[in-house]
Design a protein around this motif. Structure first.
Motif, mmCIF file in Angstrom:
data_model
loop_
_atom_site.group_PDB
_atom_site.id
_atom_site.type_symbol
_atom_site.label_atom_id
_atom_site.label_comp_id
_atom_site.label_asym_id
_atom_site.label_seq_id
_atom_site.Cartn_x
_atom_site.Cartn_y
_atom_site.Cartn_z
ATOM 1 N N HIS A 39 0.819 -1.207 0.000
ATOM 2 C CA HIS A 39 0.000 0.000 0.000
ATOM 3 C C HIS A 39 0.859 1.265 0.000
ATOM 4 O O HIS A 39 0.427 2.314 -0.463
ATOM 5 C CB HIS A 39 -0.932 0.004 1.218
ATOM 6 C CG HIS A 39 -1.939 -1.098 1.185
ATOM 7 N ND1 HIS A 39 -2.582 -1.552 2.308
ATOM 8 C CD2 HIS A 39 -2.403 -1.859 0.158
ATOM 9 C CE1 HIS A 39 -3.409 -2.543 1.986
ATOM 10 N NE2 HIS A 39 -3.303 -2.741 0.694
ATOM 11 N N ALA A 40 2.075 1.145 0.536
ATOM 12 C CA ALA A 40 2.996 2.280 0.556
ATOM 13 C C ALA A 40 3.789 2.402 -0.739
ATOM 14 O O ALA A 40 4.557 3.333 -0.905
ATOM 15 C CB ALA A 40 3.951 2.157 1.738
ATOM 16 N N GLY A 41 3.607 1.446 -1.646
ATOM 17 C CA GLY A 41 4.321 1.487 -2.922
ATOM 18 C C GLY A 41 5.701 0.864 -2.885
ATOM 19 O O GLY A 41 6.452 0.976 -3.856
ATOM 20 N N ALA A 42 6.048 0.208 -1.779
ATOM 21 C CA ALA A 42 7.358 -0.437 -1.652
ATOM 22 C C ALA A 42 7.230 -1.887 -2.125
ATOM 23 O O ALA A 42 7.123 -2.821 -1.329
ATOM 24 C CB ALA A 42 7.847 -0.365 -0.208
ATOM 25 N N LEU A 43 7.235 -2.067 -3.428
ATOM 26 C CA LEU A 43 6.879 -3.362 -4.009
ATOM 27 C C LEU A 43 7.901 -4.453 -3.698
ATOM 28 O O LEU A 43 7.528 -5.592 -3.406
ATOM 29 C CB LEU A 43 6.708 -3.205 -5.515
ATOM 30 C CG LEU A 43 5.619 -2.227 -5.951
ATOM 31 C CD1 LEU A 43 5.673 -1.995 -7.459
ATOM 32 C CD2 LEU A 43 4.243 -2.734 -5.551
ATOM 33 N N ALA A 44 9.189 -4.137 -3.797
ATOM 34 C CA ALA A 44 10.207 -5.149 -3.525
ATOM 35 C C ALA A 44 10.160 -5.587 -2.065
ATOM 36 O O ALA A 44 10.294 -6.781 -1.762
ATOM 37 C CB ALA A 44 11.591 -4.606 -3.883
#
Length: 204
Positions: A39-44
Motif C-alpha cells: 500500500h505504501a508502494g514499496a513493491l520489492a
C-alpha cells in the motif's frame, strides 16, 4: 484481495514503511507487513515479506496471489505468471489468480488463455466489474463485437452503475453503427461519472 486492489490504488503513499528485515517469523505478520509495504508502494519490500510468509506456509494461495501482484506491479510478468499458476494449483477457485493471469496473458498477446481466465473469473465472481471490463476489451480487440456487446450487457444487468461498462457498450454500439444506442450508452456513462474525457472523446 479484490477489496485491497482498490485500496492499493487509492491509499496515500506517505504511509510509514517498516523495513522488511524486521518482519517476525509469523506467517500472518509477514502477510500484514507485505500488505503494508504494498500500500505504501514499496513493491520489492512487499515481495520479500510475502516470501517470508510463504517460507512458513508455502501452500497459502492468498499469500501467493499477493506476491504475484507485487511481482506484476514491478513488471516481473513471467515470475508473476508462475506465482499465480502456483496459487491456482493450490486453490483452483482463486478469483484473484484467474483474473491476474487473464490480465498478464492479455498483456503478452495470448488471447486464448486470457479469455479462459477472464471467463473463469466471472464464473466464480459474477459481479467482478474489472473482469467484465477487461474481457469486453479483449473481445473488442479480437473483432468479436456481438459477444463483447452481450457480455457488456450482462455486466450492466448485474452492475447497473458501472460507468466503464456503459462506456464500453457505447463504443461497441458505435463500432456496429448503432449510433442511437451508442449515444444513449455514452450519456448513461456520463450520468454516472460526469466529464470523463474518454467518454467525451469516444475512444475505447
Amino acid at each position: 484481495m479484490r477489496n485491497w486492489i482498490t485500496k492499493f490504488f487509492s491509499t496515500p503513499k506517505d504511509t510509514e514503511i517498516v523495513p522488511a528485515t524486521t518482519a517476525r517469523a509469523d506467517k500472518n505478520d509477514g502477510k500484514e507487513q507485505g500488505d503494508h509495504h504494498l500500500h505504501a508502494g514499496a513493491l520489492a519490500a512487499a515481495a520479500d515479506c510475502y516470501r517470508q510468509a510463504l517460507a512458513i506456509d508455502p501452500r497459502n494461495a492468498n499469500v501467493l496471489c499477493s506476491l504475484g501482484f507485487a511481482l506484476k506491479e514491478q513488471g516481473l510478468n513471467q515470475d508473476a505468471v508462475q506465482t499465480f499458476t502456483q496459487a491456482l494449483a493450490i486453490d483452483p477457485a482463486s478469483v484473484d489468480a484467474h483474473y491476474f493471469l487473464g490480465s498478464l496473458h492479455q498483456a503478452s498477446g495470448n488471447a486464448d488463455l486470457a479469455e479462459t481466465h477472464f471467463r473463469q473469473t466471472l464464473e466464480l465472481a459474477p459481479n467482478f466489474e474489472f473482469a467484465y471490463r477487461d474481457l469486453c476489451f479483449l473481445l473488442f480487440q479480437l473483432g468479436r463485437l456481438e459477444q463483447a456487446t452481450q457480455l457488456a450487457m450482462q455486466g450492466i444487468a448485474l452492475i447497473p452503475e458501472s460507468a466503464d461498462l456503459h462506456f464500453y457498450l457505447g463504443n461497441l454500439y458505435h463500432a456496429q453503427q448503432q449510433l442511437d444506442l451508442a449515444v444513449a450508452s455514452f450519456r448513461r456513462s456520463l450520468s454516472i461519472q460526469a466529464a470523463r474525457p474518454d467518454v467525451l472523446t469516444n475512444q475505447i
